[in-house]
Design a protein around this motif. Structure first.
Motif, PDB file in Angstrom:
ATOM      1  N   LYS A   1       0.828  -1.195   0.000  1.00 22.50           N
ATOM      2  CA  LYS A   1       0.000   0.000   0.000  1.00 22.50           C
ATOM      3  C   LYS A   1       0.872   1.258   0.000  1.00 22.50           C
ATOM      4  N   GLN A   2       1.938   1.254   0.798  1.00 24.81           N
ATOM      5  CA  GLN A   2       2.841   2.399   0.857  1.00 24.81           C
ATOM      6  C   GLN A   2       3.552   2.602  -0.471  1.00 24.81           C
ATOM      7  N   ALA A   3       3.980   1.520  -1.100  1.00 22.87           N
ATOM      8  CA  ALA A   3       4.657   1.620  -2.395  1.00 22.87           C
ATOM      9  C   ALA A   3       3.730   2.215  -3.449  1.00 22.87           C
ATOM     10  N   ILE A   4       2.459   1.828  -3.420  1.00 26.15           N
ATOM     11  CA  ILE A   4       1.473   2.364  -4.368  1.00 26.15           C
ATOM     12  C   ILE A   4       1.277   3.860  -4.115  1.00 26.15           C
ATOM     13  N   ALA A   5       1.146   4.226  -2.837  1.00 27.44           N
ATOM     14  CA  ALA A   5       0.975   5.645  -2.485  1.00 27.44           C
ATOM     15  C   ALA A   5       2.193   6.456  -2.906  1.00 27.44           C
ATOM     16  N   ASP A   6       3.386   5.911  -2.680  1.00 29.82           N
ATOM     17  CA  ASP A   6       4.623   6.604  -3.071  1.00 29.82           C
ATOM     18  C   ASP A   6       4.671   6.818  -4.582  1.00 29.82           C
ATOM     19  N   GLU A   7       4.309   5.799  -5.355  1.00 29.60           N
ATOM     20  CA  GLU A   7       4.334   5.909  -6.811  1.00 29.60           C
ATOM     21  C   GLU A   7       3.284   6.895  -7.296  1.00 29.60           C
TER      22      GLU A   7
END
Length: 93
Positions: free
Chosen positions: A80-86
């Motif tokens: 979820k964090q990786a998606i938000a970062d991207e």
């Protein structure tokens, strides 16, 4: 149940007709979802609902083997964090 043997053919579209005697013996009406599994003896067909449920780790391992992923497993929170970062990197699109 007695073994029933019938001959059928593969169509040009790769379709196989399961003979009526076999469908009736298995009580497979039209629309029955089947799983086709390659075995040493040939192709095994069984109703999709009859599949044994696998635990999550077995399912994940199976997916990893199919896609060839070799990295470490990550948690849902990390994904979820990786998606938000991207999304942020792309300007919130």
């Amino acid at each position: 149940m007695a073994n029933t043997t019938s001959t059928t053919h593969i169509s040009s579209k790769g379709q196989v007709i399961i003979p009526k005697a076999l469908r009736d013996a298995k009580r497979w009406p039209a629309g029955t979802a089947l799983v086709a599994e390659q075995t040493d003896e040939g192709i095994l067909l069984r109703p999709a609902s009859a599949q044994h449920k696998q635990d999550a780790s077995t399912t994940l391992r199976s997916i990893q083997e199919r896609i060839g992923y070799q990295g470490k497993a990550v948690s849902a929170a990390e994904m979820k964090q990786a998606i938000a970062d991207e999304a942020e990197r792309r300007g919130g699109r």
